[in-house]
Write an enzyme that holds these catalytic residues in place. Structure first.
Site: not given
Ligand code: NAD
Length: 497
Positions: A148, A174, A178, A227, A282
Site C-alpha cells: 500500500a 505490507k 510512512r 507510484s 491519485c
Molecule cells: P510509492 O510507490 O513510493 O510506495 C508504495 C509502496 O511501494 C510502499 O509500500 C513502498 O514501501 C513501496 N515502494 C516504494 N518504492 C519502491 C520501489 N522502488 N520498489 C519496490 N517497492 C517500493 O508510492 P507512495 O509515494 O506511497 O504513493 C503515491 C503514489 O501512489 C502516487 O503516484 C499516486 O498517484 C499513487 N496512487 C495511486 C492510486 C491509484 O489507485 N491509482 C491510489 C493512491 C495512490
C-alpha cells in the site's frame, strides 16, 4: 518523547521485530518523530507467509457465511471507532475531516465485502445435453499480498485484505512504511471480530519486503497501489513469477471547463479537488483545461483558492495540511519553479506559506500556474502536491486530443450544462474514470476502480465484480446423471458434440 514501536502481526500475535534496521515515522506538520517501524527480517517475513499458508487450509474451507460473519462486526467496529482518523492525521498529515473520509471510503468496501454470499455466486447451465449439467464454483486462490501507498492509510489497505479474505484467501499486508499505524489498528479490529490466527499477517519494510512478496512461491496474487516506478517493477516481477498482479499507479487528472458550465459550481469543485488532501490523491484534479471564454473565470478561481486555510490537520478549520515529507515539499517546490522557468505564469504561489506554530512542517499553500503547455515539466510529471496547472483550448475536440495524448488514464472530469457535450466527452476521452460535473469520480465499491493506460497494469481492477474475480479462480463442473436404464453401453471415442 512519544515514540511507539510498530509491531509485526504474525500468526495472530503483535510481536516486536528482532531487526536492527528501523525507519522513523514523522508527523508531517512538525517533522517530529512519532514512531518507528521495523524492516522485517527474512526470518520474520518467512514466518508471516508460513502462517498465511497454514491458515489457508482451514480458512478456505470455512463456510461463506462464517467469513461474512467476521466482516459484519469489522464493519461496526470501523463505524464506531474514533482512533483511525487521528492516527491518519498524525502520520499522514491530512485534515481530520478528510481522514474521516479516508476511513469512510474504506468502510464502504467492507460493507461490500459483506455481500460476498451474492458476489461469489457461480453460473449454472442445466441440460447442455441429455442428462448433463454444467456449473461453476468461484474458489479462493491461496495466499494473497497487498502493498500500500502512504496517501490513504485506511481506504487502500481496506481495498485489499477484506476482499481477498472474504473470498477465502489468507492475506499478507505490507503497509506504507510512512503510515503503518492505521493498518495495525485494522488488524486488531479484524482479530476482535473473530478472524482466525494467520488469516491476516502484517510485515513492514521497503524494497526487501516488496521483493520478498514478488518472489515467494506461496504468494499467488499481489495487489499494489502506489507510484509508477514501484508498480511497474512489482507488476513485472510478480508476473514473471507466475502471480496475478493488479497495479494501480500514478495519474495526471484533467478537468475540462466548458463555457456553458455552472461557474460557481465549477470553481468550487476545482478548488476542492486540486487542493484537498494537499493534492496528495491519485484522483486529485491537478490539471484544468479551460475551453473558450471560461478562461475569464481564472481571477475568481485564484481568489477562491486563497481562501483555503493551510494548517496542521488536527487544527480546527484546516483545509490544506502538510505534504508527507520535507523531500516531497522540496520536490513540489522545484516543479513549481520549473513551471516558472519554462514560461508558465504563477497566478498563486504557495511556496512561502507560514503556518503559525508549525515552522518545521512540510507545508505548501495552494499554487496555480496558468499558460502551461504539454512540453513543460510541471505538465509531464505527477506533482502530487497542492498545485493546479492550467491549460487552455479553443474547442472540446482540442481538449480531448490533449488528454488522450497524456500517458495516464486514471480520472478526468468535465464541467458543462450540455448533455450532448458530456456524452461526447465520456465516449471519446480515453480515461478509465470520468466525472460529469463530479470532480473526483472514484467509483463506489459495487463498481470497480477502473483507472487505465499508464495508471494501471493488470487486467482485473480493484473491488467490485472485478475484485472478486481477481481473488478467485473458477472451477467448472460438467456432470451427467442418467437414470439406470440409460447407462452408457459402449465407449465414445469421438469428440462429444
Ligand atoms: P510509492 O510507490 O513510493 O510506495 C508504495 C509502496 O511501494 C510502499 O509500500 C513502498 O514501501 C513501496 N515502494 C516504494 N518504492 C519502491 C520501489 N522502488 N520498489 C519496490 N517497492 C517500493 O508510492 P507512495 O509515494 O506511497 O504513493 C503515491 C503514489 O501512489 C502516487 O503516484 C499516486 O498517484 C499513487 N496512487 C495511486 C492510486 C491509484 O489507485 N491509482 C491510489 C493512491 C495512490
Amino acid at each position: 518523547s512519544f515514540s511507539p514501536t510498530t509491531k509485526l502481526f504474525i500468526d495472530g500475535k503483535f510481536v516486536e521485530s528482532n531487526t536492527s534496521e528501523w525507519l522513523d515515522v514523522h508527523n508531517p506538520a512538525t517533522n517530529e518523530v512519532v514512531g518507528r517501524v521495523p524492516k522485517a527480517t527474512q526470518e520474520e517475513m518467512l514466518a508471516a507467509v508460513d502462517s498465511c499458508t497454514r491458515a489457508f487450509h482451514s480458512w478456505s474451507e470455512t463456510s461463506i457465511l462464517s467469513r461474512q460473519q467476521i466482516f459484519l462486526p469489522v464493519y461496526f467496529l470501523l463505524m464506531f471507532q474514533k482512533e483511525l482518523a487521528k492516527i491518519i492525521t498524525l502520520e499522514q498529515g491530512k485534515t481530520l475531516a478528510d481522514a474521516e473520509g479516508d476511513v469512510f471510503r474504506g468502510l464502504q468496501v467492507v460493507e461490500h465485502a459483506c455481500s460476498i454470499t451474492s458476489l461469489m455466486l457461480g453460473e449454472t447451465l442445466p441440460s447442455i445435453t441429455k442428462d448433463m449439467d454444467t456449473y461453476t464454483y468461484r474458489l479462493p486462490i491461496g495466499v494473497c499480498a497487498g502493498i500500500a501507498p502512504f496517501n490513504f492509510p485506511a481506504m487502500i489497505p481496506l481495498w485489499m485484505f477484506p476482499i481477498g479474505m472474504v473470498c477465502g484467501n489468507t492475506y499478507l499486508m505490507k503497509p506504507s512504511e510512512r503510515v503503518p499505524g492505521c493498518t495495525m489498528l485494522l488488524a486488531k479490529m479484524l482479530q476482535d471480530a473473530g478472524a482466525p490466527d494467520g488469516t491476516l499477517n502484517i510485515i513492514h519494510g521497503q524494497h526487501a519486503a516488496v521483493n520478498f512478496i514478488c518472489d515467494h512461491p506461496a504468494i499467488k496474487a499481489i495487489s499494489f497501489v502506489g507510484s509508477n516506478s514501484a508498480g511497474e517493477y512489482i507488476y513485472e516481477q510478480g508476473s514473471k513469477n507466475g502471480k496475478r498482479v493488479q497495479s494501480n499507479m500514478g495519474a495526471k487528472n484533467h478537468g475540462v471547463v466548458m463555457p456553458d458550465a455552472n461557474k460557481e459550481n465549477t470553481i468550487n469543485q476545482l478548488v476542492g479537488a486540486a487542493f484537498g488532501a494537499a493534492g496528495q490523491r491519485c484522483m486529485a484534479l491537478s490539471t484544468a483545461i479551460f475551453v473558450g471564454e471560461s478562461r475569464d473565470w481564472l481571477p475568481e478561481l485564484v481568489e477562491r483558492s486563497k481562501s483555503l486555510r493551510v494548517n496542521a490537520g488536527d487544527q480546527p478549520g484546516a483545509d490544506v495540511g502538510p505534504l508527507i515529507s520535507p523531500q516531497a515539499k522540496a520536490r513540489v517546490e522545484s516543479l513549481i519553479q520549473f513551471g516558472v522557468d519554462e514560461g508558465a505564469k504563477l497566478l498563486l504561489d504557495g511556496r512561502n506559506v507560514k503556518v503559525q506554530g508549525y515552522d518545521n512542517g512540510n507545508f505548501v499553500g495552494p499554487t496555480i500556474l496558468s499558460h502551461v503547455t504539454p512540453n513543460m515539466t510541471c505538465y509531464k510529471e505527477e506533482i502530487f502536491g497542492p498545485v493546479l496547472i492550467i491549460l487552455e483550448a479553443d474547442s472540446l475536440d482540442e481538449a480531448i486530443s490533449l488528454i488522450n495524448r497524456n500517458p495516464y488514464g486514471n480520472g478526468t472530469a468535465i464541467f458543462t450544462s450540455n448533455g450532448a457535450t458530456a456524452r461526447k466527452y465520456t465516449h471519446e476521452v480515453d480515461v478509465g474514470q470520468i466525472g460529469v460535473n463530479v470532480p473526483i469520480p472514484v467509483p463506489l465499491p459495487m463498481f470497480s476502480f477502473t483507472g487505465s493506460r499508464g495508471s494501471f497494469r493488470g487486467d482485473t481492477n480493484f473491488y467490485g465484480k472485478q475484485g472478486i474475480q481477481f481473488y478467485t479462480q473458477v472451477k467448472t463442473v460438467t456432470s451427467q446423471w442418467k437414470a439406470e436404464d440409460a447407462t452408457v453401453t459402449s465407449p465414445a471415442v469421438t469428440m462429444p458434440t
